[in-house]
Design a protein around this motif. Structure first.
Motif, short mmCIF file in Angstrom:
data_model
loop_
_atom_site.label_atom_id
_atom_site.label_comp_id
_atom_site.label_asym_id
_atom_site.label_seq_id
_atom_site.Cartn_x
_atom_site.Cartn_y
_atom_site.Cartn_z
N ASP A 328 15.63 11.75 -3.57
CA ASP A 328 15.55 11.31 -4.96
C ASP A 328 16.28 9.98 -5.08
O ASP A 328 17.51 9.93 -5.03
CB ASP A 328 16.18 12.36 -5.88
CG ASP A 328 15.93 12.07 -7.35
OD1 ASP A 328 15.72 10.89 -7.68
OD2 ASP A 328 15.96 13.01 -8.16
N PRO A 335 16.21 16.84 -2.79
CA PRO A 335 15.75 18.00 -3.55
C PRO A 335 14.83 18.93 -2.79
O PRO A 335 14.67 20.09 -3.19
CB PRO A 335 15.01 17.36 -4.73
CG PRO A 335 14.59 16.02 -4.25
CD PRO A 335 15.67 15.57 -3.31
N TYR A 336 14.20 18.47 -1.69
CA TYR A 336 13.25 19.36 -1.01
C TYR A 336 13.02 18.90 0.42
O TYR A 336 13.07 17.71 0.72
CB TYR A 336 11.92 19.38 -1.77
CG TYR A 336 10.96 20.43 -1.25
CD1 TYR A 336 11.24 21.79 -1.41
CD2 TYR A 336 9.80 20.07 -0.58
CE1 TYR A 336 10.37 22.75 -0.92
CE2 TYR A 336 8.92 21.02 -0.10
CZ TYR A 336 9.21 22.37 -0.26
OH TYR A 336 8.36 23.32 0.22
N ASP A 338 10.88 20.37 4.34
CA ASP A 338 10.03 21.36 4.99
C ASP A 338 9.74 20.89 6.40
O ASP A 338 9.98 19.73 6.75
CB ASP A 338 8.72 21.55 4.21
CG ASP A 338 8.15 22.96 4.37
OD1 ASP A 338 8.60 23.67 5.29
OD2 ASP A 338 7.28 23.33 3.57
N LEU A 354 1.82 17.00 -1.53
CA LEU A 354 3.09 17.44 -2.07
C LEU A 354 2.92 17.72 -3.56
O LEU A 354 2.73 16.79 -4.36
CB LEU A 354 4.17 16.37 -1.87
CG LEU A 354 5.56 16.68 -2.43
CD1 LEU A 354 6.16 17.90 -1.74
CD2 LEU A 354 6.48 15.48 -2.27
#
Length: 433
Positions: A328, A335-336, A338, A354
């Protein structure tokens, strides 16, 4: 039927500012002549002594009464020059500017203020410079002082004011001046948080006054979307987008993303000469290629999400996977993230989607790293490549449903639930018309 009547009513509004085919250039000195002799020698050599810089090229637009009109563009695009022409400070080389009504220009904070005079005296001085009579300033004086919240300091010299107090007084004089057209250049971020809220309330009120017109130059696209009803985007002295405020604001964001990417490539480009590295930062003989790129425009919506691809070239023989991390850029943090097992070695491209359903508006960066492992336990993983700034992917989310900037997650996707509905029910704020 109502929308057609509204559109017709808006079309009937008088034009208060008309800019037609305006062009402006400046002469920049290149050869300094210290005397008549040198000036004559330069002339005989054909040296002009200056170069011509074209700042504005054929600018045309109209602003109607009651508009909150935005002018946006990167630094150096010609916005401030255009405002100075509108305000009568500069004269255009070509074209015409027609103003119908009393125009109050506020291009720089504190211009026309004298530190040796009191706050009261500076109000009258600045008002006179803006073209108001003493009686007119008398009528608006109390409103100016109340808005600036400086009633106890108006008889003190301005040099004894803090910088914040000076800013509040200067801004209050500008926005409380009873003009028909208010011209503001980069002045929305003045004062402390409480004063900014007061300014926000003022702009909300002025939007409802059909007799007042505001021309706003700003780098804040949130302000453009919140206040303006029309806007233009200037690039290299030309209008490249005009009309709908949201479209212009999104185009500006897109132009910034493209420019930032160009600058990153320029700053991280390969060096010439013997010291040139064999592989860019983060890559090696085992992984000579790893990059994240957008597959559509790097400007997405909540419902549309963001599509991108990861290009890689893996030349090893161990099992491997790619990890993706979302940064961010506005609020900071990760924040994310994978990871995906990759099944094919060699030079390949994998496409991803996404979803952005949970996110508020923001600016983000996708980075990738490649790892090998034995497939049994995460502790056996070893990072063998990563994307540098040159090979990562920046994108932005702009959506009316994601305008709540106080949190990363938007209220459309997640919200508090009252377990005692007989005691507390959700408040439904009045939406902006």
């Amino acid at each position: 039927m109502a929308s057609k009547e509204t559109a017709k009513k808006e079309d009937d509004r008088p034009v208060v500012l008309s800019v037609q085919h305006v062009a402006k250039s400046f002469r920049l000195p290149t050869e300094q002549a210290t005397g008549l002799k040198m000036a004559f020698l330069n002339w005989t050599k054909g040296v002009s002594g200056f170069t011509e810089q074209k700042v504005l090229r054929d600018i045309s637009f109209e602003v109607k009464q009651g508009d909150f009109f935005g002018i946006v563009g990167r630094n150096g695009s010609g916005k401030s020059t255009l405002l100075k022409i509108i305000s009568g400070i500069y004269v255009p080389n070509k074209g015409t500017v027609t103003v119908n009504g009393k125009l109050v220009s506020f291009i720089e904070l504190g211009v026309g203020f004298n530190p040796e005079l009191t706050g009261r005296e500076n109000v009258y001085l600045n008002g006179a410079l803006l073209g108001f009579t003493r009686d007119e300033i008398d009528a608006m004086y109390d409103d100016i002082v109340d808005f600036a919240e400086l009633g106890d300091f108006m008889d003190q010299k301005l040099k004894n004011y803090s910088s914040g107090m000076q800013v509040r007084l200067a801004f209050s004089v500008a926005i409380k001046a009873q003009g028909d057209i208010l011209v503001l250049d980069e002045v929305l971020a003045v004062g402390d948080e409480a004063f900014q809220r007061k300014c926000d309330d003022f702009f909300a009120q002025i939007k409802k006054d059909p007799t007042k017109t505001v021309i706003l130059v700003t780098h804040s696209m949130d302000a453009v979307k919140k206040y303006c009803n029309n806007a233009i985007l200037i690039k290299d002295g030309e209008i490249i987008a005009s009309g709908n405020k949201d479209d212009v604001a999104d185009r500006y964001t897109l132009e910034n993303l493209r420019q930032e990417k160009k600058e990153q490539k320029k700053n991280t480009g390969e060096n010439d000469g013997e010291d040139q590295p064999e592989h860019p930062l983060g890559l090696s003989d085992t992984v000579p290629v790893l990059a994240v790129r957008p597959t559509r425009e790097p400007l997405c919506t909540i419902d549309g999400g963001f599509d991108f691809e990861v290009e890689y070239d893996y030349r090893g023989d161990k099992p491997f996977y790619v990890a993706l991390a979302l940064h961010d850029l506005r609020r900071g943090g990760l924040p994310y993230g994978d990871s995906f097992d990759l099944t094919q070695r060699g030079h390949r491209t994998v496409h991803f989607h996404l979803p952005m359903d949970l996110f508020n508006n923001g600016d983000f960066r996708l980075v990738a790293s490649m790892h090998t492992w034995d497939g049994s336990h995460p502790s056996t993983a070893e990072m063998i490549a990563f994307t540098s700034e040159k090979n990562c992917c920046d994108f932005s989310l702009r959506d009316n449903k994601g305008k709540d900037n106080f949190a990363l997650i938007n209220k459309v996707s997640m919200s508090y639930q009252s377990l005692d509905e007989q005691l507390a029910t959700r408040q439904h704020p009045v939406e902006e018309q």
